[in-house]
Design a protein around this motif. Structure first.
Motif, PDB file in Angstrom:
ATOM      1  N   ASN A  68       0.823  -1.209   0.000  1.00 25.34           N
ATOM      2  CA  ASN A  68       0.000   0.000   0.000  1.00 25.34           C
ATOM      3  C   ASN A  68       0.858   1.262   0.000  1.00 25.34           C
ATOM      4  N   ASN A  69       0.360   2.297  -0.659  1.00 21.75           N
ATOM      5  CA  ASN A  69       0.942   3.623  -0.511  1.00 21.75           C
ATOM      6  C   ASN A  69       0.308   4.252   0.727  1.00 21.75           C
ATOM      7  N   LEU A  70       1.051   5.128   1.392  1.00 18.94           N
ATOM      8  CA  LEU A  70       0.622   5.636   2.691  1.00 18.94           C
ATOM      9  C   LEU A  70       0.800   7.143   2.770  1.00 18.94           C
ATOM     10  N   ALA A  71      -0.207   7.832   3.331  1.00 21.25           N
ATOM     11  CA  ALA A  71      -0.074   9.256   3.658  1.00 21.25           C
ATOM     12  C   ALA A  71       0.129   9.365   5.165  1.00 21.25           C
ATOM     13  N   PHE A 125      10.718   6.793 -13.296  1.00 21.36           N
ATOM     14  CA  PHE A 125       9.718   5.786 -12.956  1.00 21.36           C
ATOM     15  C   PHE A 125       9.978   4.469 -13.697  1.00 21.36           C
ATOM     16  N   THR A 126      10.476   4.569 -14.914  1.00 21.35           N
ATOM     17  CA  THR A 126      10.846   3.346 -15.635  1.00 21.35           C
ATOM     18  C   THR A 126      11.943   2.616 -14.867  1.00 21.35           C
ATOM     19  N   TYR A 127      12.956   3.370 -14.413  1.00 20.75           N
ATOM     20  CA  TYR A 127      14.035   2.758 -13.627  1.00 20.75           C
ATOM     21  C   TYR A 127      13.486   2.111 -12.351  1.00 20.75           C
ATOM     22  N   LEU A 128      12.666   2.836 -11.599  1.00 19.25           N
ATOM     23  CA  LEU A 128      12.146   2.318 -10.325  1.00 19.25           C
ATOM     24  C   LEU A 128      11.360   1.020 -10.541  1.00 19.25           C
ATOM     25  N   ASN A 129      10.590   0.979 -11.618  1.00 15.58           N
ATOM     26  CA  ASN A 129       9.784  -0.210 -11.886  1.00 15.58           C
ATOM     27  C   ASN A 129      10.609  -1.378 -12.423  1.00 15.58           C
ATOM     28  N   SER A 187      13.765  -1.890 -11.205  1.00 16.11           N
ATOM     29  CA  SER A 187      14.791  -2.134 -10.189  1.00 16.11           C
ATOM     30  C   SER A 187      14.792  -3.598  -9.746  1.00 16.11           C
ATOM     31  N   ASP A 188      15.992  -4.103  -9.400  1.00 18.94           N
ATOM     32  CA  ASP A 188      16.112  -5.502  -9.003  1.00 18.94           C
ATOM     33  C   ASP A 188      15.411  -5.796  -7.673  1.00 18.94           C
ATOM     34  N   LYS A 189      15.169  -4.751  -6.870  1.00 23.06           N
ATOM     35  CA  LYS A 189      14.412  -4.889  -5.624  1.00 23.06           C
ATOM     36  C   LYS A 189      13.247  -3.911  -5.656  1.00 23.06           C
ATOM     37  N   PRO A 190      12.149  -4.217  -4.959  1.00 18.88           N
ATOM     38  CA  PRO A 190      11.074  -3.228  -4.838  1.00 18.88           C
ATOM     39  C   PRO A 190      11.627  -1.959  -4.184  1.00 18.88           C
ATOM     40  N   CYS A 191      11.118  -0.818  -4.582  1.00 21.66           N
ATOM     41  CA  CYS A 191      11.602   0.465  -4.057  1.00 21.66           C
ATOM     42  C   CYS A 191      10.562   1.104  -3.144  1.00 21.66           C
ATOM     43  N   LEU A 192      11.045   1.740  -2.083  1.00 28.10           N
ATOM     44  CA  LEU A 192      10.207   2.537  -1.186  1.00 28.10           C
ATOM     45  C   LEU A 192      10.686   3.980  -1.292  1.00 28.10           C
ATOM     46  N   VAL A 193       9.805   4.858  -1.694  1.00 25.98           N
ATOM     47  CA  VAL A 193      10.162   6.270  -1.818  1.00 25.98           C
ATOM     48  C   VAL A 193       9.303   7.076  -0.844  1.00 25.98           C
ATOM     49  N   ALA A 194       9.954   7.719   0.123  1.00 32.62           N
ATOM     50  CA  ALA A 194       9.248   8.596   1.062  1.00 32.62           C
ATOM     51  C   ALA A 194       9.422  10.030   0.591  1.00 32.62           C
ATOM     52  N   ILE A 195       8.316  10.744   0.442  1.00 29.74           N
ATOM     53  CA  ILE A 195       8.360  12.142   0.005  1.00 29.74           C
ATOM     54  C   ILE A 195       7.848  13.003   1.152  1.00 29.74           C
ATOM     55  N   ASP A 196       8.770  13.773   1.741  1.00 28.17           N
ATOM     56  CA  ASP A 196       8.417  14.613   2.890  1.00 28.17           C
ATOM     57  C   ASP A 196       7.911  15.969   2.432  1.00 28.17           C
ATOM     58  N   GLU A 197       6.973  16.530   3.204  1.00 31.89           N
ATOM     59  CA  GLU A 197       6.312  17.809   2.899  1.00 31.89           C
ATOM     60  C   GLU A 197       5.624  17.749   1.522  1.00 31.89           C
ATOM     61  N   HIS A 243       0.434   3.283 -11.972  1.00 36.84           N
ATOM     62  CA  HIS A 243       0.919   2.226 -12.853  1.00 36.84           C
ATOM     63  C   HIS A 243       2.274   1.671 -12.413  1.00 36.84           C
ATOM     64  N   SER A 244       2.639   1.917 -11.162  1.00 31.70           N
ATOM     65  CA  SER A 244       3.918   1.417 -10.646  1.00 31.70           C
ATOM     66  C   SER A 244       3.685   0.203  -9.759  1.00 31.70           C
ATOM     67  N   ASN A 245       4.210  -0.929 -10.176  1.00 29.53           N
ATOM     68  CA  ASN A 245       4.044  -2.162  -9.406  1.00 29.53           C
ATOM     69  C   ASN A 245       5.248  -2.477  -8.519  1.00 29.53           C
ATOM     70  N   ASN A 246       6.387  -1.875  -8.845  1.00 31.49           N
ATOM     71  CA  ASN A 246       7.621  -2.210  -8.140  1.00 31.49           C
ATOM     72  C   ASN A 246       8.075  -1.115  -7.170  1.00 31.49           C
ATOM     73  N   VAL A 247       7.269  -0.081  -7.033  1.00 28.72           N
ATOM     74  CA  VAL A 247       7.638   1.034  -6.161  1.00 28.72           C
ATOM     75  C   VAL A 247       6.422   1.489  -5.371  1.00 28.72           C
TER      76      VAL A 247
END
Length: 376
Positions: free
Chosen positions: A37-40, A144-148, A150-160, A182-186
């Motif tokens: 899940n994505n989280l706020a 986004f192409t790179y993140l999707n 990636s050899d491992k799933p990615c977690l991106v935290a965006i502050d503010e 449309h991102s399955n790996n991030v």
């Protein structure tokens, strides 16, 4: 336990030893992430959102299963700024994984290759500047192409994250929502501190991010947990802090994490080994902190237009204000008129001098508020 110079950290994240509680919040955040899940993550400023995210990123199960990235977009004003900040964080985050990880990034994000150079030993150096972002959406597409891929799933935290609502472009929310959808790996953690703005992004049916995330609200750490944490660190070095001292600063600063850490940091430094930290030291600690900020506060108030300065001082003296344009408030602090208060209020909110939560206005920086009351 590591012998950290001062156990009450006021900047950055060191380790779980210096992180107070948040056990339930940590479990919830990790559970949401692992369930895809994505989280706020929403709270008052300085409540500890950044620390919580980095604490979770530090967990072994997260480190082993994901690539993690933390980007602060507070200073961004456009999609171009956003893409630049994200690019820098991705490159810095990939450095520890060696040249092969970086090469994979460059193979996808070709628009940034001009900002990468190699020394004679073949080590990469990054000279990416804002000017390297020629077409922000094209670079974002590559990222986004790179993140999707990636050899491992990615977690991106965006502050503010609420900053995107004020970008110069009008469609940034829709652009990002489309990529994220449309991102399955991030997966993303969107952290925000302006309840009204960040809430509207995710809770308004007319906005692109409506019902696209799990919501998590970060509240104050319970006073009992904080007292236990503080006493433990004092006692570890042969010092003592009274329960009522901790409760006093907790309630004085509404349980907001950064202010508690700052106060405890100074009280710890003021207390000799073998001595007791009691309430008599609290006032001295506050004055100590105000003295370090004296020049900055004087400059800030000097640069404000007179009507904004008058309203800021009035709010500081009142503490929390609900009926800010009421005749009673205007008269009590000898303000010019309700309309001039409204104009000054808008400017102070935009400059982040004051915050609005639950229809109450107060000075954002609690130490600044104390300084204003003492000096005006």
């Amino acid at each position: 336990m590591n012998n950290y110079v001062n156990p009450f950290i006021t900047s950055g994240y060191v380790s779980s030893e210096y992180f107070c509680d948040r056990e339930e919040e940590t479990r919830q955040l990790i559970k949401e992430v692992k369930n895809g899940n994505n989280l706020a993550l929403i709270s008052t400023r300085r409540m500890g959102k950044t620390g919580l995210i980095k604490h979770c990123f530090n967990y072994k199960e997260i480190q082993e299963q994901y690539r993690t990235f933390f980007v602060d977009i507070y200073a961004t004003k456009s999609l171009r700024d956003f893409v630049f900040a994200l690019s820098k964080v991705l490159l810095e985050g990939l450095k520890p994984f060696g040249i092969s990880a970086l090469e994979k990034f460059w193979n996808y994000v070709k628009s940034l290759r001009a900002g990468i150079a190699f020394d004679p030993a073949g080590n990469p150096s990054f000279n990416i500047g804002l000017g390297d972002i020629h077409e922000p959406q094209a670079t974002l597409d590559e990222i986004f192409t790179y993140l999707n891929k990636s050899d491992k799933p990615c977690l991106v935290a965006i502050d503010e994250f609420q900053q995107i609502a004020s970008y110069t472009e009008e469609n940034v929310e829709a652009i990002l929502r489309t990529y994220i959808q449309h991102s399955n790996n991030v997966h993303f953690i969107f952290a925000g501190s302006q309840h009204h703005t960040i809430g509207n992004i995710f809770l308004s049916a007319s906005r692109p991010f409506y019902q696209s995330v799990s919501m998590m609200y970060l509240k104050s750490i319970p006073v009992g947990k904080y007292a236990e944490f503080a006493r433990s660190h004092f006692e570890h070095t042969g010092k003592t802090i009274h329960q009522d001292t901790i409760e006093n600063i907790y309630h004085q600063f509404d349980g907001i994490t950064w202010y508690l850490q700052k106060m405890l940091n100074v009280l710890y430094e003021m207390t000799p080994k073998g001595a007791v930290c009691d309430r008599s030291l609290v006032t001295d600690a506050v004055e100590n902190i105000l003295n370090t900020f004296q020049y900055a506060y004087s400059e800030m108030i000097f640069r404000l237009p007179e009507k904004q300065k008058e309203l800021l001082v009035a709010i500081a003296k009142e503490g929390k204000v609900k009926a800010i344009t009421s005749g009673a408030f205007v008269k009590r602090y000898k303000l010019q008129s309700a309309s001039s208060v409204q104009a000054a209020l808008k400017a102070l909110l935009e400059k982040d001098f004051i915050t609005k939560e639950k229809n109450e206005y107060q000075v954002y920086d609690r130490f600044f508020a104390i300084w204003l009351k003492e000096n005006y």
